[in-house]
Scaffold this motif. Sequence first.
Motif, PDB file in Angstrom:
ATOM      1  N   LYS A 116      80.363  17.513  53.321  1.00  0.00           N
ATOM      2  CA  LYS A 116      80.641  18.417  54.446  1.00  0.00           C
ATOM      3  C   LYS A 116      81.739  19.411  54.101  1.00  0.00           C
ATOM      4  O   LYS A 116      81.658  20.589  54.431  1.00  0.00           O
ATOM      5  N   SER A 167      74.830  19.028  51.105  1.00  0.00           N
ATOM      6  CA  SER A 167      74.170  17.897  51.748  1.00  0.00           C
ATOM      7  C   SER A 167      74.379  16.655  50.887  1.00  0.00           C
ATOM      8  O   SER A 167      74.800  16.748  49.719  1.00  0.00           O
ATOM      9  N   HIS A 213      82.466  20.706  51.332  1.00  0.00           N
ATOM     10  CA  HIS A 213      82.036  21.718  50.369  1.00  0.00           C
ATOM     11  C   HIS A 213      80.680  22.336  50.729  1.00  0.00           C
ATOM     12  O   HIS A 213      80.000  22.920  49.873  1.00  0.00           O
ATOM     13  N   ASP A 214      80.298  22.220  52.018  1.00  0.00           N
ATOM     14  CA  ASP A 214      79.046  22.821  52.517  1.00  0.00           C
ATOM     15  C   ASP A 214      77.832  22.366  51.704  1.00  0.00           C
ATOM     16  O   ASP A 214      76.959  23.163  51.349  1.00  0.00           O
TER      17      ASP A 214
END
Length: 476
Positions: free
Chosen positions: A229, A234, A231-232
């Motif tokens: 989350k 999944s 580091h954007d």
Amino acid sequence: MKLGLPSSPFPSLKRAGAIALVLGAFTTASGASAAEDFKTVYHVYMGSEYVGAVTDKAEVDAVLEKKLSKAMDEHKDIDLDFNKEVTYIPEDVFTIESQDQDVLNTIQKSISVEANAYAVEVDGEPVTYVKDEKDAEDVLKAFKLNHVSKKELEDYENRKDDESLPELGENESRILDLSFKEQVETKEAKVDPDEVVSVKEAAKDLEFGKVEEKDYKVERGDSLGEIAKEHDLSMDDILDLNKDVKADEALKVGEKLVIKDSEPFLHMVVKKEVNKLEAIDYEKKVKDDASMTKGDTKVEQAGKEGEKSVTYEVTEENGAVESKDVKDEETLKKPEDYIVLKGTKEIPGRGNGNFMWPTNGGYISSKQGERWGKFHKGIDIARPTDRTIKTVDNGVVESAGWNDGGYGNKIVIDHQNGYKTIYGHLASISVKAGQKVEQGQKIGVMGDTGQSTGVHLHIEVYKDGKMLNPLDVLHQ
């Protein structure tokens, strides 16, 4: 697509000229010139590159028009052109030597459609492409609006260099300077139409930047979900990058993970003034009070926050604060201290042997002695003016709580001088075991808990373990 003569000659024209000279010396029986039997071929060039000769240039045009029409259907509102200029040179020949299909195949394979677009360059490198100059300008504006408000930007762009700035109002802000950290230019560019994007996408490209793989060191409390989350990414992204990591296994502190991170292509530096109304914390003060028992506290004054107006000079880079300095500060309302009274009076803990009455008035409803076939160990006091129960002398609470022997809520106080007193049937208890109590201090409320015939206090008195008649020591 243009017609023209390239500078380079081609051999077939010499041969054709020689034939024309010979034929010109003769005529047919009907007097017609042999030149009437010449045919026209078209020599096709891509730029300066010779492709071949065709008998019908319309076939080449058809291939080009089809390719351009398809591209225009796929990329509407984009100015399109061919990557190479196609030219024709006609030649009249007696014998036709053409390569129609070969030329058409070469044109189909070698000519592509490109967009006449605009590039946004950062430090000399093209980063993203849009359809025209206006869109390129709008991209930079959209990038700015990711970090400043529309009103702030308009005020800044409309402000004159010599304009004096008014004082900021409450919770207002304004831009002092706006610049890009990198050198930014917009230039004409010819690119694949698929590379041309919208203004919104181009601004996002500048903001998101280049994705790189980096190492991340696991810290205490980290989990795969939280790292992803942050580091954007999944969970699947993390697991794909780290094949030896299992989703259901705990991470080890110090373990290294591979993650994807991005660095923006463009950084916008914003210097601005910001006014904020901020609270001023109140101070917490403690005052000694000799009239209160040690350990007791009471709030004398509830604290109230003050208020101040602060103007900061802030420097941000892509929205992240790099520096924040106070430029001006004004107190609008002073805070009020939070004051607590702390008791300092010591409770002796040792009784003086001079007992007081445990209730506020009341009468003796039952004395010590035989009653209902059993010995009544103390006396019962009922109907006081209020139901407060007080300790008869200084002492230490030996026990306080429920008693299964019929007393209900029961308190035992050791007066530290050989005396002990017992208080039974209380509705509630106000002290706890180990607590020092002062003569006359409230220890509970009269009730009818346990084996009781009504609301009253049952009190017993002991001296060195021997039962006494309470009426011999209690003074009403």
